[in-house]
Design a protein around this motif. Structure first.
Motif, PDB file in Angstrom:
ATOM      1  N   GLY A   8       5.859  39.585 -32.797  1.00  0.00           N
ATOM      2  CA  GLY A   8       6.282  40.071 -34.132  1.00  0.00           C
ATOM      3  C   GLY A   8       5.224  40.482 -35.015  1.00  0.00           C
ATOM      4  N   GLU A   9       3.949  39.871 -34.837  1.00  0.00           N
ATOM      5  CA  GLU A   9       2.980  39.908 -35.844  1.00  0.00           C
ATOM      6  C   GLU A   9       1.942  41.150 -35.718  1.00  0.00           C
ATOM      7  OE1 GLU A   9       2.323  38.084 -38.419  1.00  0.00           O
ATOM      8  OE2 GLU A   9       4.556  37.393 -38.102  1.00  0.00           O
ATOM      9  N   SER A  10       2.172  42.226 -34.863  1.00  0.00           N
ATOM     10  CA  SER A  10       1.226  43.102 -34.491  1.00  0.00           C
ATOM     11  C   SER A  10       0.783  44.056 -35.970  1.00  0.00           C
ATOM     12  CB  SER A  10       1.690  44.106 -33.348  1.00  0.00           C
ATOM     13  OG  SER A  10       2.772  45.062 -33.967  1.00  0.00           O
ATOM     14  N   HIS A  11       1.745  44.130 -37.040  1.00  0.00           N
ATOM     15  CA  HIS A  11       1.484  44.784 -38.080  1.00  0.00           C
ATOM     16  C   HIS A  11       0.133  44.140 -38.881  1.00  0.00           C
ATOM     17  CE1 HIS A  11       4.200  41.702 -39.301  1.00  0.00           C
ATOM     18  NE2 HIS A  11       3.636  41.756 -40.369  1.00  0.00           N
ATOM     19  N   THR A  12       0.055  42.964 -38.758  1.00  0.00           N
ATOM     20  CA  THR A  12      -1.188  42.330 -39.469  1.00  0.00           C
ATOM     21  C   THR A  12      -2.227  42.441 -38.843  1.00  0.00           C
ATOM     22  OG1 THR A  12      -0.334  40.091 -38.393  1.00  0.00           O
ATOM     23  CG2 THR A  12       0.496  40.234 -40.573  1.00  0.00           C
ATOM     24  N   TRP A  13      -2.247  42.527 -37.377  1.00  0.00           N
ATOM     25  CA  TRP A  13      -3.326  42.810 -36.521  1.00  0.00           C
ATOM     26  C   TRP A  13      -3.987  43.959 -36.448  1.00  0.00           C
ATOM     27  CZ3 TRP A  13      -6.600  39.041 -34.995  1.00  0.00           C
ATOM     28  CH2 TRP A  13      -6.018  37.601 -35.061  1.00  0.00           C
ATOM     29  N   ARG A  14      -3.047  44.999 -36.535  1.00  0.00           N
ATOM     30  CA  ARG A  14      -3.174  46.454 -36.107  1.00  0.00           C
ATOM     31  C   ARG A  14      -4.354  46.915 -36.786  1.00  0.00           C
ATOM     32  NH1 ARG A  14       0.177  48.746 -32.274  1.00  0.00           N
ATOM     33  NH2 ARG A  14      -0.806  50.703 -31.790  1.00  0.00           N
ATOM     34  N   ALA A  15      -4.500  47.006 -38.059  1.00  0.00           N
ATOM     35  CA  ALA A  15      -5.459  47.868 -38.829  1.00  0.00           C
ATOM     36  C   ALA A  15      -6.920  47.071 -38.529  1.00  0.00           C
ATOM     37  CB  ALA A  15      -5.202  47.833 -40.110  1.00  0.00           C
ATOM     38  N   THR A  16      -6.895  45.765 -38.467  1.00  0.00           N
ATOM     39  CA  THR A  16      -8.023  44.872 -38.269  1.00  0.00           C
ATOM     40  C   THR A  16      -8.567  45.420 -36.936  1.00  0.00           C
ATOM     41  OG1 THR A  16      -6.820  43.148 -39.419  1.00  0.00           O
ATOM     42  CG2 THR A  16      -9.078  42.455 -38.229  1.00  0.00           C
ATOM     43  N   ARG A  17      -7.497  45.355 -35.886  1.00  0.00           N
ATOM     44  CA  ARG A  17      -8.251  45.383 -34.441  1.00  0.00           C
ATOM     45  C   ARG A  17      -8.621  47.106 -34.519  1.00  0.00           C
ATOM     46  NH1 ARG A  17      -6.245  41.430 -31.076  1.00  0.00           N
ATOM     47  NH2 ARG A  17      -7.590  42.738 -29.253  1.00  0.00           N
ATOM     48  N   GLU A  18      -8.067  48.138 -35.117  1.00  0.00           N
ATOM     49  CA  GLU A  18      -8.253  49.308 -35.023  1.00  0.00           C
ATOM     50  C   GLU A  18      -9.841  49.697 -35.552  1.00  0.00           C
ATOM     51  OE1 GLU A  18      -4.115  51.678 -35.343  1.00  0.00           O
ATOM     52  OE2 GLU A  18      -5.563  52.284 -36.692  1.00  0.00           O
ATOM     53  N   PHE A  19      -9.857  48.881 -36.569  1.00  0.00           N
ATOM     54  CA  PHE A  19     -11.212  49.188 -37.334  1.00  0.00           C
ATOM     55  C   PHE A  19     -12.496  48.406 -36.555  1.00  0.00           C
ATOM     56  CE2 PHE A  19      -8.777  50.952 -40.713  1.00  0.00           C
ATOM     57  CZ  PHE A  19      -9.322  52.187 -40.970  1.00  0.00           C
ATOM     58  N   ALA A  20     -12.046  47.408 -35.923  1.00  0.00           N
ATOM     59  CA  ALA A  20     -12.943  46.786 -35.115  1.00  0.00           C
ATOM     60  C   ALA A  20     -13.508  47.628 -33.996  1.00  0.00           C
ATOM     61  CB  ALA A  20     -12.812  45.348 -34.522  1.00  0.00           C
ATOM     62  N   LEU A  21     -12.455  48.077 -33.372  1.00  0.00           N
ATOM     63  CA  LEU A  21     -12.770  49.231 -32.467  1.00  0.00           C
ATOM     64  C   LEU A  21     -13.649  50.420 -32.909  1.00  0.00           C
ATOM     65  CD1 LEU A  21     -12.133  50.072 -29.585  1.00  0.00           C
ATOM     66  CD2 LEU A  21      -9.894  51.110 -30.091  1.00  0.00           C
ATOM     67  N   LEU A  22     -13.337  50.889 -34.081  1.00  0.00           N
ATOM     68  CA  LEU A  22     -13.910  51.911 -34.632  1.00  0.00           C
ATOM     69  C   LEU A  22     -15.344  51.493 -34.653  1.00  0.00           C
ATOM     70  CD1 LEU A  22     -14.305  54.669 -35.892  1.00  0.00           C
ATOM     71  CD2 LEU A  22     -13.374  53.738 -37.886  1.00  0.00           C
ATOM     72  N   GLY A  23     -15.575  50.313 -35.040  1.00  0.00           N
ATOM     73  CA  GLY A  23     -17.028  49.625 -35.119  1.00  0.00           C
ATOM     74  C   GLY A  23     -17.730  49.824 -33.732  1.00  0.00           C
ATOM     75  N   GLU A  24     -16.991  49.213 -32.859  1.00  0.00           N
ATOM     76  CA  GLU A  24     -17.643  49.360 -31.594  1.00  0.00           C
ATOM     77  C   GLU A  24     -18.068  50.448 -31.157  1.00  0.00           C
ATOM     78  OE1 GLU A  24     -18.774  46.588 -29.388  1.00  0.00           O
ATOM     79  OE2 GLU A  24     -17.879  45.580 -31.263  1.00  0.00           O
ATOM     80  N   ILE A  25     -17.024  51.628 -31.325  1.00  0.00           N
ATOM     81  CA  ILE A  25     -17.559  52.913 -30.946  1.00  0.00           C
ATOM     82  C   ILE A  25     -18.588  53.631 -31.516  1.00  0.00           C
ATOM     83  CG2 ILE A  25     -16.363  55.099 -30.766  1.00  0.00           C
ATOM     84  CD1 ILE A  25     -13.662  53.861 -30.382  1.00  0.00           C
ATOM     85  N   LEU A  26     -18.709  53.209 -32.662  1.00  0.00           N
ATOM     86  CA  LEU A  26     -19.757  53.846 -33.673  1.00  0.00           C
ATOM     87  C   LEU A  26     -21.176  52.948 -32.904  1.00  0.00           C
ATOM     88  CD1 LEU A  26     -18.387  54.018 -37.110  1.00  0.00           C
ATOM     89  CD2 LEU A  26     -19.046  55.914 -35.749  1.00  0.00           C
ATOM     90  N   GLY A  27     -21.066  51.797 -32.781  1.00  0.00           N
ATOM     91  CA  GLY A  27     -21.952  51.109 -32.123  1.00  0.00           C
ATOM     92  C   GLY A  27     -22.373  51.200 -30.988  1.00  0.00           C
ATOM     93  N   SER A  28     -21.423  51.704 -29.985  1.00  0.00           N
ATOM     94  CA  SER A  28     -21.717  51.604 -28.588  1.00  0.00           C
ATOM     95  C   SER A  28     -22.051  53.046 -27.805  1.00  0.00           C
ATOM     96  CB  SER A  28     -20.616  51.203 -27.728  1.00  0.00           C
ATOM     97  OG  SER A  28     -20.111  50.049 -28.399  1.00  0.00           O
ATOM     98  N   PHE A  29     -22.021  54.032 -28.530  1.00  0.00           N
ATOM     99  CA  PHE A  29     -22.223  55.298 -28.072  1.00  0.00           C
ATOM    100  C   PHE A  29     -23.676  56.133 -28.536  1.00  0.00           C
ATOM    101  CE2 PHE A  29     -17.852  54.755 -26.915  1.00  0.00           C
ATOM    102  CZ  PHE A  29     -17.636  55.307 -25.713  1.00  0.00           C
ATOM    103  N   GLU A  30     -24.105  57.132 -28.077  1.00  0.00           N
ATOM    104  CA  GLU A  30     -25.311  57.858 -28.167  1.00  0.00           C
ATOM    105  C   GLU A  30     -24.754  58.845 -29.049  1.00  0.00           C
ATOM    106  OE1 GLU A  30     -28.370  56.964 -24.919  1.00  0.00           O
ATOM    107  OE2 GLU A  30     -27.462  58.732 -24.960  1.00  0.00           O
ATOM    108  N   TRP A  31     -24.806  58.677 -30.646  1.00  0.00           N
ATOM    109  CA  TRP A  31     -24.534  59.695 -31.554  1.00  0.00           C
ATOM    110  C   TRP A  31     -25.670  60.728 -31.808  1.00  0.00           C
ATOM    111  CZ3 TRP A  31     -19.397  60.185 -31.872  1.00  0.00           C
ATOM    112  CH2 TRP A  31     -18.749  58.928 -31.580  1.00  0.00           C
TER     113      TRP A  31
END
Ligand SMILES: Nc1ncnc2c1ncn2[C@@H]1O[C@H](COP(=O)(O)OP(=O)(O)OP(=O)(O)O)[C@@H](O)[C@H]1O
Ligand SMILES: [Mg+2]
Length: 292
Positions: free
Chosen positions: A128-151
């Motif tokens: 029941g707490e996914s709303h508090t985590w979601r944005a944090t997890r999403e932006f952490a994932l965005l950071g991982e994607i930006l850091g892990s791929f050859e842009w």
């Protein structure tokens, strides 16, 4: 019950070091990218993804090196539209290489990793707490994607943003002042009202607002080769930022998007010409951009 104030320092999590480390990886990963452009709106379904892809195609046709990051992790559409649903991620020279469209646009989309029949799950710490985590997890994932791929090296990295006026601002915040914004609206007061809120919110921050595109601006009737009214909108949207062009609705565009076929096949149509016009203004504006 303990509160955050009771946690001394970072509580042993090394969170600050981890964030700093990720920031450095992102900065390094994007150092070869000349321009960062986020295509947003606030309003959903107005054509952000469609215009992102077709603008990328128009710029690619001019020889520019382009990549798209589909930042809509939960409702990714670039994989299908760009025809990279079955793409494989393979190691590049030092990070992960990005899949490419037939015309050479690099695309990251969750839709290449997760089939449309599945939802992206973000585990939450408590039921029941996914709303508090979601944005944090999403932006952490965005950071991982930006850091892990050859842009890079790239002329332009385009972020295809998800809907939501408040999320548009969160992306501006996360991506930082180097990222310029291109907004998309349609000729309905309902859409304009939401996009106006995005303009108001973004205007408070440091990100450059390049302007907006009015999509679905009339309906292109192939039978009579004419643009007919689609929405009841007597006047052009006035969002207080430059209008970079109007793009009509063409059912053929929707069909090609569904099948992942590039718009190049439609270059000599009202949509093709309108996208070309926006692409030109976009390049002109970006080249005028003061380096930050
Ligand atoms: N100018 C156009 N002509 C024909 N079809 C269009 C046009 N613009 C968008 N579409 C179609 O409308 C639908 C919605 O467009 P799209 O997915 O690009 O919107 P979006 O703003 O990215 O949506 P979301 O908010 O869900 O991310 C798609 O099926 C797309 O193919
Ligand atoms: Mg979209």
């Amino acid at each position: 019950m303990k509160s955050y104030h009771d946690i001394a320092g970072d509580g042993g999590s090394r969170i600050l070091e981890q964030v700093a480390e990720q920031r450095t990886r992102i900065t390094d990963g994007l150092s070869g990218v000349r321009h960062l452009v986020a295509v947003g709106s606030g309003k959903g379904g107005v054509g952000k993804s469609t215009l992102t892809l077709h603008l990328a195609g128009a710029l690619r046709a001019r020889g520019l090196r382009i990549a798209i990051l589909d930042a809509d992790f939960n409702g990714p559409s670039q994989a299908r539209m760009a025809g990279v649903q079955e793409a494989l991620f393979v190691p590049g020279s030092h990070k992960v290489a990005l899949p490419r469209t037939r015309n050479g646009i690099a695309v990251f989309s969750m839709g290449s990793l997760i089939p449309e029949s599945e939802a992206l799950e973000f585990e939450s710490a408590a039921h029941g707490e996914s709303h508090t985590w979601r944005a944090t997890r999403e932006f952490a994932l965005l950071g991982e994607i930006l850091g892990s791929f050859e842009w890079g090296p790239l002329d332009l990295l385009m972020f295809d943003l998800p809907p939501g006026a408040e999320r548009t601002v969160q992306y501006a915040d996360f991506l930082g002042p180097r990222t310029s914004f291109l907004l998309v609206t349609i000729p309905s007061e309902v859409a304009r009202g939401v996009v106006a809120r995005s303009v108001a919110a973004l205007s408070k921050g440091p990100n450059r607002l390049l302007g907006y595109v009015e999509n679905m601006s009339g309906y292109y009737c192939r039978d009579c080769n004419a643009i007919k009214p689609l929405f009841f909108a007597p006047e052009r949207s006035d969002l207080g930022i430059p209008c970079l062009g109007t793009v009509p609705f063409d059912p053929e565009v929707a069909r090609l998007c569904d099948r992942g076929i590039p718009l190049a096949e439609l270059s000599d149509t009202p949509v093709g010409r309108a996208v070309e016009h926006v692409a030109q203004l976009l390049v002109d504006n970006l080249d005028r951009e003061p380096r930050r």
